[in-house]
Each structure stands twice: as C-alpha cells, then as structure tokens.
Motif scaffolding. Sequence first.
Motif, PDB file in Angstrom:
ATOM      1  N   LEU A 102      -5.069  -1.873   3.298  1.00 56.59           N
ATOM      2  CA  LEU A 102      -6.167  -1.544   3.977  1.00 56.59           C
ATOM      3  C   LEU A 102      -7.547  -1.404   2.852  1.00 56.59           C
ATOM      4  O   LEU A 102      -8.374  -2.205   3.174  1.00 56.59           O
ATOM      5  CB  LEU A 102      -6.509  -0.378   4.665  1.00 56.59           C
ATOM      6  CG  LEU A 102      -5.507  -0.114   6.125  1.00 56.59           C
ATOM      7  CD1 LEU A 102      -5.659   1.077   6.741  1.00 56.59           C
ATOM      8  CD2 LEU A 102      -6.244  -1.131   7.185  1.00 56.59           C
ATOM      9  N   ASN A 103      -6.861  -1.063   1.795  1.00 57.68           N
ATOM     10  CA  ASN A 103      -7.841  -1.205   0.813  1.00 57.68           C
ATOM     11  C   ASN A 103      -8.239  -2.703   0.031  1.00 57.68           C
ATOM     12  O   ASN A 103      -9.524  -2.847  -0.089  1.00 57.68           O
ATOM     13  CB  ASN A 103      -7.272  -0.450  -0.423  1.00 57.68           C
ATOM     14  CG  ASN A 103      -8.282   0.223  -1.548  1.00 57.68           C
ATOM     15  OD1 ASN A 103      -9.449   0.378  -1.071  1.00 57.68           O
ATOM     16  ND2 ASN A 103      -7.826   0.151  -2.724  1.00 57.68           N
ATOM     17  N   SER A 119       3.565  -3.871  -4.421  1.00 56.07           N
ATOM     18  CA  SER A 119       2.771  -4.745  -5.194  1.00 56.07           C
ATOM     19  C   SER A 119       3.017  -6.190  -4.472  1.00 56.07           C
ATOM     20  O   SER A 119       2.057  -7.013  -4.665  1.00 56.07           O
ATOM     21  CB  SER A 119       3.266  -4.529  -6.456  1.00 56.07           C
ATOM     22  OG  SER A 119       4.640  -5.056  -6.644  1.00 56.07           O
ATOM     23  N   VAL A 120       3.970  -6.330  -3.801  1.00 53.02           N
ATOM     24  CA  VAL A 120       4.018  -7.754  -3.344  1.00 53.02           C
ATOM     25  C   VAL A 120       3.060  -8.011  -2.131  1.00 53.02           C
ATOM     26  O   VAL A 120       2.391  -8.807  -1.781  1.00 53.02           O
ATOM     27  CB  VAL A 120       5.563  -8.080  -2.754  1.00 53.02           C
ATOM     28  CG1 VAL A 120       5.670  -9.460  -2.266  1.00 53.02           C
ATOM     29  CG2 VAL A 120       6.428  -7.844  -3.820  1.00 53.02           C
ATOM     30  N   LEU A 121       3.006  -6.804  -1.258  1.00 52.66           N
ATOM     31  CA  LEU A 121       2.292  -6.878  -0.260  1.00 52.66           C
ATOM     32  C   LEU A 121       0.763  -6.750  -0.355  1.00 52.66           C
ATOM     33  O   LEU A 121       0.056  -7.568   0.103  1.00 52.66           O
ATOM     34  CB  LEU A 121       2.381  -5.271   0.319  1.00 52.66           C
ATOM     35  CG  LEU A 121       1.459  -4.830   1.436  1.00 52.66           C
ATOM     36  CD1 LEU A 121       1.780  -5.768   2.975  1.00 52.66           C
ATOM     37  CD2 LEU A 121       1.595  -3.270   2.102  1.00 52.66           C
ATOM     38  N   ILE A 122       0.347  -5.942  -1.445  1.00 51.56           N
ATOM     39  CA  ILE A 122      -1.092  -6.289  -1.978  1.00 51.56           C
ATOM     40  C   ILE A 122      -1.225  -7.651  -2.522  1.00 51.56           C
ATOM     41  O   ILE A 122      -2.316  -8.137  -2.173  1.00 51.56           O
ATOM     42  CB  ILE A 122      -1.251  -5.332  -3.246  1.00 51.56           C
ATOM     43  CG1 ILE A 122      -1.302  -3.749  -3.018  1.00 51.56           C
ATOM     44  CG2 ILE A 122      -2.756  -5.667  -3.975  1.00 51.56           C
ATOM     45  CD1 ILE A 122      -1.393  -2.737  -3.871  1.00 51.56           C
ATOM     46  N   ARG A 165      -4.020 -12.607  -1.382  1.00 50.04           N
ATOM     47  CA  ARG A 165      -3.949 -14.161  -0.814  1.00 50.04           C
ATOM     48  C   ARG A 165      -4.712 -14.499   0.426  1.00 50.04           C
ATOM     49  O   ARG A 165      -5.618 -15.568   0.311  1.00 50.04           O
ATOM     50  CB  ARG A 165      -2.575 -14.780  -0.825  1.00 50.04           C
ATOM     51  CG  ARG A 165      -1.738 -14.802  -2.346  1.00 50.04           C
ATOM     52  CD  ARG A 165      -0.561 -15.317  -2.201  1.00 50.04           C
ATOM     53  NE  ARG A 165       0.297 -15.156  -3.196  1.00 50.04           N
ATOM     54  CZ  ARG A 165       1.544 -15.559  -3.770  1.00 50.04           C
ATOM     55  NH1 ARG A 165       2.201 -16.145  -2.754  1.00 50.04           N
ATOM     56  NH2 ARG A 165       1.994 -15.424  -4.700  1.00 50.04           N
ATOM     57  N   LEU A 166      -4.461 -13.756   1.269  1.00 52.79           N
ATOM     58  CA  LEU A 166      -4.948 -13.930   2.550  1.00 52.79           C
ATOM     59  C   LEU A 166      -6.402 -13.747   2.413  1.00 52.79           C
ATOM     60  O   LEU A 166      -7.359 -14.530   2.996  1.00 52.79           O
ATOM     61  CB  LEU A 166      -4.531 -12.657   3.508  1.00 52.79           C
ATOM     62  CG  LEU A 166      -5.194 -12.552   4.996  1.00 52.79           C
ATOM     63  CD1 LEU A 166      -5.162 -13.886   5.788  1.00 52.79           C
ATOM     64  CD2 LEU A 166      -4.641 -11.501   5.655  1.00 52.79           C
ATOM     65  N   VAL A 167      -6.789 -12.810   1.755  1.00 48.79           N
ATOM     66  CA  VAL A 167      -8.275 -12.549   1.759  1.00 48.79           C
ATOM     67  C   VAL A 167      -9.032 -13.473   1.049  1.00 48.79           C
ATOM     68  O   VAL A 167     -10.221 -13.944   1.435  1.00 48.79           O
ATOM     69  CB  VAL A 167      -8.685 -11.190   0.919  1.00 48.79           C
ATOM     70  CG1 VAL A 167     -10.260 -11.031   0.371  1.00 48.79           C
ATOM     71  CG2 VAL A 167      -8.406 -10.048   1.639  1.00 48.79           C
ATOM     72  N   GLN A 168      -8.422 -14.206  -0.200  1.00 44.81           N
ATOM     73  CA  GLN A 168      -8.972 -15.333  -0.717  1.00 44.81           C
ATOM     74  C   GLN A 168      -9.178 -16.413   0.161  1.00 44.81           C
ATOM     75  O   GLN A 168     -10.107 -17.241   0.013  1.00 44.81           O
ATOM     76  CB  GLN A 168      -7.984 -15.718  -1.982  1.00 44.81           C
ATOM     77  CG  GLN A 168      -8.472 -14.835  -3.336  1.00 44.81           C
ATOM     78  CD  GLN A 168      -7.224 -14.769  -4.340  1.00 44.81           C
ATOM     79  OE1 GLN A 168      -6.061 -15.554  -4.217  1.00 44.81           O
ATOM     80  NE2 GLN A 168      -7.356 -13.928  -5.144  1.00 44.81           N
TER      81      GLN A 168
END
Length: 388
Positions: free
Chosen positions: A306-307, A371-374, A379-382
């Motif tokens: 969420l962060n 860390s993989v989730l982040i 990548r999604l946000v980019q």
Amino acid sequence: MIISSTDTTSLRSPILIMAERAALIRAQGRDVIDLTLGEPDFNAPPHVLEAAHAALEGRLTYSPSNGIEPLRYAIRMRMKAIRNLDYSDDQVAVGCGAKQIIYNAFQATLKQGDEVIVPAPYWASYPTMIKMCGARPLMVPTTLEAGYCLTAEALDAALRVARSPKWVILNAPGNPSGSLYSSQQLSDIAEVLRRYPGVMVLSDDIYSEIRYTDDVYQTLAAVAPDLTHRILIVDGVSKVYAMTGWRVGWGCGPTPLITAINSVQSQSCTQTSTLSQVAAVAALTGPQTLVKERNAIYRQRRDAALNVFEACEAIDVACPEGAFYLLPRIRTIKDDQAFALTLLEVGVATVPGSAFGMPGHLRLSFALDESVLIEGCERLVQKIKASA
Ligand SMILES: Cc1ncc(COP(=O)(O)O)c(C=O)c1O
C-alpha cells in the motif's frame, strides 16, 4: 450437462491462465514476479506434518463420505470457538476443499433456470460453478467507496427482479476485496432475507482466520440465528494453515442440505484423502500460534505494498481487512485485460479485475516475500506512469 468446446475454454480459471503465462515467460529465462496465485507461501505447520508422517505408519482406508469422526468433531469445536455456533454431527460435511463443498451444494440444489445472487467482486469460480449446474449468476456490483460489501438495498433490488433465486453468496474476508462485514451490515442483510424465505445463503468464510483486525469475526449465522437453517458456512484448512494441496474443506448447515451434499460427495469422489483428514485434525486441534505469526507477516506485506501505491495518483485502493489480496483500481486504464498482458512484458503478473467482475482493477496477491512484492508493485506503478 453437455459442454461445447467453446464453453470448455471459458470454464478455465483466468487466474491459472495468467499464472501459466507467467511460468512460460520464466521458462524462457525472463524475469517475472508472479502476483497471481491465491496460495500462502508458507508450509503446513510442523505438527501437522508430524501427524501425517505418523498416519503413514498405519493403514489408510476409505473414510466415511462425510469425513472421519475426529475431524467432524474438531470442526464443530472450531465453529463454537470462533463463531459461537452449535452444529450437530449430521450438520457437518467434509470435502476436497471448500471448493468441492460449494460445488456439491450447488449441484445438490440448483436446476436449469435457477439464479444465484453473486456480489461483485467475486471469487472467479462462483459464476462458473453456477453455470455448470445450468443456473444463472446474477451479479450485484459493489463499490470501493462502500468497502466492496453487498448492501441490504442492493440485495433487495436484486431479489425483487430475480425470477427463481436460490442462493445469495456472502464471502468475507472477500477474495479479491479482503473486505469484512460489520454486524450491522449483516443484520440489515438478514432483514431483507427474512422477506425471501426460499433463498439460501452460502457464507464462504474460507479466509475467516486471516484477518488484520482484533474485532470478533462476524458471520451471518451468528448475527441472525433465526436464519441458521438457511445458511451453509464453508471453511477449510487451505488458507489459514497453508494446506492448499491437502484438499480439506467443510460445510456446516441444515441437516437436509448437508445430507444432500454428502450424497453428491459419496457418488463422485467418495471422500477426501484419509491422510489429509488426519492432518486437518492436527491443524485444528494443535497449537495455533503460527496463525497469528503469519497474519502479522501478511499484514506487514500488505502495508508495504500500500505504501508503494500511495505514491501513484492513478491508483485507488482499499486497505483489505483480511485475506491476502489487493484490488487496486487504475484510473488511467481502459482495458484491464490488455493492461495485465502489457504488465507481463515488464515482468509482473497480475490477474485482470474483469475475472472478478471488476473491470478497471487488477488483483494482486501479497502472499510472497516482501522485497519481491515491493519490486512487483514498483514495476506496476512505473508502467502506469509510463502509460499515462
Ligand atoms: C473465496 C474462496 N472460496 C473458496 C476457495 C476454495 O478453497 P479450497 O482450497 O478449500 O478449495 C478459495 C480458494 O482460492 C477462495 O478464494
């Protein structure tokens, strides 16, 4: 029911299709973070594995179709402890996962032309199972703003137009929303249901023990005991004990329905594995500390994801109160299925929200290393920013 080849294709789980695409890309040596699957990344608790090893020393014979007696007893005790509900032995069915209990219940009760009220977002298997029984899912949309919960008004409106409503599905914490119902929301729903005495309720509580609040778990049967004879509660060991592959789930409900579910079970796969049932008894009756510890880990991952999303204005996302999924709504995308495919190109696999009746959304599982989730969320946000 006869299924044409086109139907057979459409019956395939969209979640599995995306997971398979991710696996294919990985097999080609490309990096992809898989956020598709609804499966804990932990193993079954150690005492469960020990109980299963010990059971292998003996003979594993057929069990009764409704499960071994110690398991039915453990389920009844769990129903009492978590929901303060009393069930007799003939009100418990054990199957190959919660999924089979749901399928058996529909198989035993639905006929051509019947209808099932399915609040959206929904677990992708419900509509398909309903159609496999010749019945029709009636989708009732919910909104992010209303916490993705079915409102009493929307339920009433759907029941008023339905011609042959047989079931209403309630799933909390929901897959993919993670939403919970308050006792007030359930009381309001109960009030509507009292006006439609022929309608049953499927209360899919499979994520009931993966929650991030200390509040008491609310389920319709506990809030409206006068409706218990119309409610089937479904639960199992898959999610809470990370035992997806063991295939043990159960249903608790009125005796005639449970008898019918057991009949379908006995004439299809007879029973779920006797070994798995022994393991499920150990899971239900053994130490429960791991459940809390794992929930704390899921919660931390949820907050970390969420962060990342907070920095992206194009994403609206609710904070799930249970289960391990996020359902971001992406304001800038027109076609969530096409977008999920382009995301694969930047190395992140998600499930398009359309699969859950929520176009414009994506479902992400946070049951994986933080860390993989982040990295996957970044990548999604980019990609969203690049496509804007
Ligand atoms: C909402 C919901 N209900 C039921 C199931 C089925 O669980 P089981 O593994 O017990 O069949 C799932 C699994 O993903 C689910 O998400």
